[in-house]
Structures are given as structure tokens and as C-alpha cells.
Design a protein around this motif. Structure first.
Motif, PDB file in Angstrom:
ATOM      1  N   ARG A   1       0.854  -1.183   0.000  1.00  0.00           N
ATOM      2  CA  ARG A   1       0.000   0.000   0.000  1.00  0.00           C
ATOM      3  C   ARG A   1       0.898   1.244   0.000  1.00  0.00           C
ATOM      4  O   ARG A   1       2.117   1.137   0.164  1.00  0.00           O
ATOM      5  N   ALA A   2       0.296   2.386  -0.174  1.00  0.00           N
ATOM      6  CA  ALA A   2       1.066   3.629  -0.157  1.00  0.00           C
ATOM      7  C   ALA A   2       1.334   4.021   1.296  1.00  0.00           C
ATOM      8  O   ALA A   2       0.946   5.092   1.776  1.00  0.00           O
ATOM      9  N   VAL A   3       2.020   3.111   1.991  1.00  0.00           N
ATOM     10  CA  VAL A   3       2.313   3.247   3.416  1.00  0.00           C
ATOM     11  C   VAL A   3       3.791   2.926   3.605  1.00  0.00           C
ATOM     12  O   VAL A   3       4.302   1.949   3.049  1.00  0.00           O
ATOM     13  N   ALA A   4       4.480   3.724   4.390  1.00  0.00           N
ATOM     14  CA  ALA A   4       5.925   3.580   4.549  1.00  0.00           C
ATOM     15  C   ALA A   4       6.329   2.172   5.000  1.00  0.00           C
ATOM     16  O   ALA A   4       7.244   1.564   4.451  1.00  0.00           O
ATOM     17  N   LYS A   5       5.638   1.642   6.005  1.00  0.00           N
ATOM     18  CA  LYS A   5       6.001   0.319   6.521  1.00  0.00           C
ATOM     19  C   LYS A   5       5.862  -0.747   5.445  1.00  0.00           C
ATOM     20  O   LYS A   5       6.716  -1.637   5.312  1.00  0.00           O
ATOM     21  N   ASP A   6       4.763  -0.703   4.683  1.00  0.00           N
ATOM     22  CA  ASP A   6       4.548  -1.671   3.601  1.00  0.00           C
ATOM     23  C   ASP A   6       5.720  -1.672   2.626  1.00  0.00           C
ATOM     24  O   ASP A   6       6.221  -2.726   2.219  1.00  0.00           O
ATOM     25  N   ILE A   7       6.148  -0.483   2.236  1.00  0.00           N
ATOM     26  CA  ILE A   7       7.215  -0.339   1.246  1.00  0.00           C
ATOM     27  C   ILE A   7       8.538  -0.851   1.805  1.00  0.00           C
ATOM     28  O   ILE A   7       9.284  -1.562   1.125  1.00  0.00           O
ATOM     29  N   ASP A   8       8.812  -0.531   3.053  1.00  0.00           N
ATOM     30  CA  ASP A   8      10.061  -0.982   3.683  1.00  0.00           C
ATOM     31  C   ASP A   8      10.091  -2.508   3.804  1.00  0.00           C
ATOM     32  O   ASP A   8      11.125  -3.136   3.553  1.00  0.00           O
ATOM     33  N   VAL A   9       8.981  -3.107   4.177  1.00  0.00           N
ATOM     34  CA  VAL A   9       8.915  -4.565   4.318  1.00  0.00           C
ATOM     35  C   VAL A   9       9.041  -5.234   2.945  1.00  0.00           C
ATOM     36  O   VAL A   9       9.714  -6.262   2.798  1.00  0.00           O
ATOM     37  N   ALA A  10       8.400  -4.648   1.940  1.00  0.00           N
ATOM     38  CA  ALA A  10       8.513  -5.193   0.579  1.00  0.00           C
ATOM     39  C   ALA A  10       9.965  -5.193   0.126  1.00  0.00           C
ATOM     40  O   ALA A  10      10.468  -6.183  -0.423  1.00  0.00           O
ATOM     41  N   ALA A  11      10.656  -4.084   0.363  1.00  0.00           N
ATOM     42  CA  ALA A  11      12.063  -3.983  -0.030  1.00  0.00           C
ATOM     43  C   ALA A  11      12.923  -4.992   0.715  1.00  0.00           C
ATOM     44  O   ALA A  11      13.831  -5.603   0.137  1.00  0.00           O
ATOM     45  N   GLU A  12      12.624  -5.188   1.993  1.00  0.00           N
ATOM     46  CA  GLU A  12      13.385  -6.157   2.795  1.00  0.00           C
ATOM     47  C   GLU A  12      13.224  -7.570   2.243  1.00  0.00           C
ATOM     48  O   GLU A  12      14.188  -8.342   2.183  1.00  0.00           O
TER      49      GLU A  12
END
Length: 517
Positions: free
Chosen positions: A75-86
Motif C-alpha cells: 500500500r502507499a504506506v511507509a512500513k509496507d514499502i520498507d517490508v517489501a524492499a526487505e
């Protein structure tokens, strides 16, 4: 404009969401290998922030798949993006796919925000994802019902923020082809920086128009199509990628575009997804249905015998469907089995040759003649089987009459072997009673299916069950020439999954208790 259409597969994300029981990591990896072999450009492997299991699946697929780019949703949510990248960082190159709703009904009633805030959230999401990769896709959820002025504004802002792909989803399958094609045309005419990104489409099939809408979008300039194998997905499903591929191939002069797919892998990939997802393919399904290349009418049969082109606009061979010649017997060696697997396009890392050969010998002893499709079935089942399973069926004896059946078994339970016998209204019922007594699990069967894998009376039988245990659903599958044995394997597949889940929960609880102390 580039004449190649990028194929973006979301079977493991959007498709998996609609299944009655979630896929395991091993099952998802099997499908990912098949998609890679098919030539899919981008594989959306999951939604990592949604669960630890999804995170592990994405990470595992990103680690093993090399020829397709792996993508994760956020989602357009910081945590989502960080977890996806991890989850993706083990891959050499990857894509982050972030989205936010843009239609008036979604913005007002779901997000409950001002549209200016939504645009800013989308921009910040793209910028954050760009910190991890230059391959960022942004989706305008429910674009099919978004006012065109708002959609143009969002697309322009996302591209300015660094999105290299912008997806225009018909999330609820609302539009018709002329309408959806017009949306894409207007974006190309009105968004000044549109040439800096690939325009993608993601259409659902609620009104049966997902493929038609996707084709209309390609004709209007879209150069990425998102969909799933066999069209599985939320509600009525997604755009069927095998249909898109064969439309573009069969009508190449009209379309003027091409894909990078290996079309002769379509049939095999379709069957694998159907089997692992426990989603049967309807007989009249386009391209991959059992009747897709059959001709019942006498007029049709006469025409095909004279010239196949009279009623066949594509050949069965073009999707990899061919008659399987007799291949192997119990006298065939390990090298012969490996040679056939090589000829079918399987890589060594996709299966364990020792396990496959042992299963092959047992099958060859039972039915004498083993075909390529038998080898494939054995391989897929072996990949699902856990060699370290706690419960294993060591012995099975069945006596069945017109009224009752009696089954006796020896079940390996860890390091101990236990015996049990039971009477039931059929051999499978009696077998299940034995297993329930020995394992102690209270399981409710929601679904039980038996299908033939191959041809003839000595073909393999596959049992698929959906079982409910403490509110969670599990899919179990079994494969054997004896359908009672296959049914037992399916139930033990479920019970071993439950056993592992219980052990994991116990370990987590133990760690929490230790930390508290």
C-alpha cells in the motif's frame, strides 16, 4: 512506441487471495519456476507486509528466480514499502508495486480523505520506493471509475515522482472495451510526461470483459498487461494471461505487438496452477479447457480432416498440448528418467532425482508403462511431500462390501508406529476414521475431490481435500494408482500441515514466555 507487451503475472498475489486454502512456500516456488519457464517478464510474488508467510514466500522466490523480475505489492504506506524492499533485497533486481485508491467512492468512503491528500500519499510512496529500486510501479486502484481529470493528475504526479510503470486497473470489472480503451487514449493525449513510463492495465472479470478490456488497452497504447494463469483471482477472477498471449500471437498482424512468452509452456503451466491451487479448469475454457481443441459436430470433424484451418485457428501443439508417447518401464534407468525431465524443460533444481526415480519405479511396477504426464504428476507431488513429515502411512489394507468397509493401517507417528482398524460406510471413510483416532485431530472436511491424472484404468488418481481445523482451512493432496491410498495421503498432508503449524505456535509462545520471565 515499443511493440513488445510486458506480461506481469499476479497468480501468486491476486490469484492466491481467492483460494479456499493458502498455498505453501514450496507450492508458490513451484508455480514461480513454471512462470519463469513460461517466460513471464514480471512475477508479483505476494504482499509481504500481510503476513510472515507471505514475506517468506516473496523472499524465497526472489532468491531462486533469475530470469523473471520479482515484484512485491505494498500500500502507499511507509512500513509496507520498507517490508517489501526487505523481502526482495536477496534478488539482483526487483520491482516494488505500490498503490492507492483514486475513484471518488473509494477516496470518500474507504480512505475518507481529500483527493489532494491522496495524490500526496501516492507521490510520497513512489519516492520512498525509489530509495530501494529504480523499478517502481504505481497503481491507481479503481481507475475504471475514477474521473478522468483526477486520473490524469494522479498519473502525471506518479511519473514525476519516479514511477517507471503506471498501472490503470479496472478493479471491479466495471468498464466495457470501448470505454476502457478510451481511458487509455485520453491518458496518452492529456498526460504530458506519459512517455516516461510504461502504461499497464489490470482488469477483473466481473462482467466477463477483462481480456477484451486488456486487448482494447493494448490497442490504445498500453504496453504491460497484468493477469493470472487460468484467470484465477478475486470474485469472478482476473484477466487470463494465456488468452492474452494467444490473442496477440494468433492475431499478430492486427495487433502489431508481441510478447516474450514461450507459448508451448502454456498448457503445462495451466495444469500446474490448477492442481496446486485446487481450481479445476472448466472444459470450455478458452485456450486451456479440455474441449478447446475438440470437435464434436460432424460438419466440423469433416472440415478439420480436410484442412485443420477450417475450424482450428491455432494448434494444440502451439500451447504445448501433444499426445504423449509411451516412454518408460520399470527397466528404465535413472539416466532415462532425467533425460525425459530435461526434454520436458525441467531444471535439476526443480526436483530431487533420487526421490522421483524411487516413485517412478513404484509406479512402473504397478502400471507397467509410465508416460511423461505421469512423471510430471510424480514430480509435483514429490515437491509437495515433506520427507520429515511427522505422520506417514506405512501400511494400508481395505476390505469393502456393498454395505460396509473395513480398513486397517499402520501409521508412523514420529519415531513410533501405531496400528488401528475401523469400519465405515466406504473404504475412504473407514481409513479416515483410523487416522482421526491415531492423530487425535478433530477435522471437518469442507470439500473432497477425486480426479484422474493421465489416461486409462491404470492411471494415477489424485485426491484433493479442503479441511477446516479451528477456523483455518488447509488444502491436502494425494496421488496414487489406488484412490483410497491417495485419499489417505491427502488427509495426512493436511494433518502434517496442522502439526507443523502447532509446533511453530508452541515455539513462538515459548519464546514469548522466556522473554517475559
Amino acid at each position: 512506441m515499443n511493440d513488445q507487451v510486458i506480461i506481469f503475472d499476479t497468480t501468486l498475489r491476486d490469484g492466491e487471495q481467492a483460494l479456499s486454502a493458502s498455498l505453501t512456500v514450496k507450492e508458490k516456488l513451484q508455480i514461480a519456476y513454471a512462470l519463469e519457464r513460461l517466460g513471464v517478464d514480471v512475477i508479483e510474488a505476494g504482499f509481504p507486509v500481510s503476513s510472515p508467510g507471505d514475506f517468506e514466500s516473496v523472499q524465497t522466490i526472489a532468491k531462486h528466480i533469475k530470469d523473471s523480475r520479482i515484484c512485491a505489492l505494498s500500500r502507499a504506506v511507509a512500513k509496507d514499502i520498507d517490508v517489501a524492499a526487505e523481502s526482495l533485497k536477496v534478488a539482483e533486481a526487483f520491482r516494488i508495486h505500490t498503490f492507492i485508491s483514486t475513484s471518488t467512492i473509494h477516496v470518500q468512503d474507504k480512505l475518507r480523505r481529500d483527493y489532494n491528500d491522496v495524490v500526496e500519499m501516492g507521490v510520497q510512496a513512489v519516492k520512498r520506493a525509489r530509495n530501494y529500486t529504480d523499478d517502481v510501479e504505481f497503481s491507481c486502484e479503481d481507475a475504471g471509475r475514477t474521473p478522468i481529470d483526477n486520473l490524469c493528475r494522479m498519473v502525471e504526479a506518479a511519473i514525476d515522482a519516479g514511477a517507471s510503470t503506471v498501472n490503470i486497473p479496472d478493479t471491479v470489472g466495471y468498464t466495457v472495451p470501448s470505454e476502457f480503451g478510451s481511458i487509455i487514449e485520453q491518458l496518452f493525449n492529456r498526460v504530458p510526461n506519459i512517455d516516461k513510463a510504461v502504461i499497464s492495465v489490470h482488469c477483473h472479470d466481473d462482467l466477463g470483459m477483462s481480456v477484451a478490456n486488456s486487448i482494447a488497452a493494448v490497442q490504445a497504447g498500453a504496453r504491460q498487461v497484468e493477469g493470472t494463469i487460468n484467470g484465477i483471482g478475486e470474485r469472478a477472477g482476473n484477466c487470463s494471461l494465456e488468452e492474452i498471449a494467444m490473442i496477440i500471437k494468433t492475431r499478430s498482424e492486427l495487433m502489431g505487438v508481441h510478447t516474450g512468452l514461450k507459448h508451448d509452456e502454456i498448457h503445462r503451466t495451466s495444469r500446474l496452477v490448477s492442481q496446486l491451487c485446487n481450481m479445476p479448469i472448466q472444459d470450455n475454457k478458452a485456450i486451456v479447457g479440455a474441449n478447446a481443441f475438440s470437435h464434436s459436430s460432424g460438419i466440423h470433424q469433416d472440415g478439420v480432416l480436410k484442412n485443420k484451418n477450417t475450424y482450428e485457428i491455432m494448434t494444440p501443439e502451439s500451447i504445448g498440448l501433444k499426445n504423449q508417447a509411451l516412454n518408460l518401464t520399470s527397466r528404465s534407468g535413472r539416466a532415462a528418467v532425467k533425460s525425459h525431465m530435461d526434454d520436458m524443460g525441467y531444471k535439476e533444481e526443480e526436483y530431487n532425482l533420487d526421490t522421483l526415480y524411487d516413485d517412478f519405479l513404484k509406479l512402473a511396477d504397478n502400471k507397467g508403462q509410465v508416460f511423461d504426464y505421469d512423471l510430471e504428476a510424480l514430480m509435483h507431488f514429490a515437491n509437495l511431500r515433506d520427507e520429515d513429515a511427522f505422520y506417514k502411512l506405512n501400511y494400508l489394507s481395505v476390505q469393502s462390501g456393498s454395505v460396509m468397509a473395513t480398513t486397517s493401517i499402520k501409521l508412523q507417528c514420529g519415531e513410533e508406529e501405531h496400528c488401528e482398524a475401523a469400519v465405515g460406510n466406504g473404504p475412504v471413510d473407514a481409513l479416515y476414521q483410523c487416522i482421526y483416532r491415531l492423530t487425535g485431530y478433530e477435522i471437518v472436511l469442507d470439500k473432497f475431490d477425486l480426479t484422474a491424472k493421465g489416461e486409462g484404468e491404470d492411471g494415477l488418481g489424485q485426491a484433493d481435500i479442503i479441511a477446516n481445523y479451528k477456523g483455518c482451512k488447509y488444502h491436502g493432496t494425494g496421488l496414487a494408482t489406488d484412490i483410497v491410498e491417495a485419499s489417505g495421503q491427502a488427509l495426512l498432508h493436511v494433518i502434517n500441515s496442522i502439526h507443523r503449524a502447532d509446533k511453530v505456535a508452541e515455539i513462538k509462545q515459548s519464546r514469548k514466555t522466556t522473554q517475559t520471565v
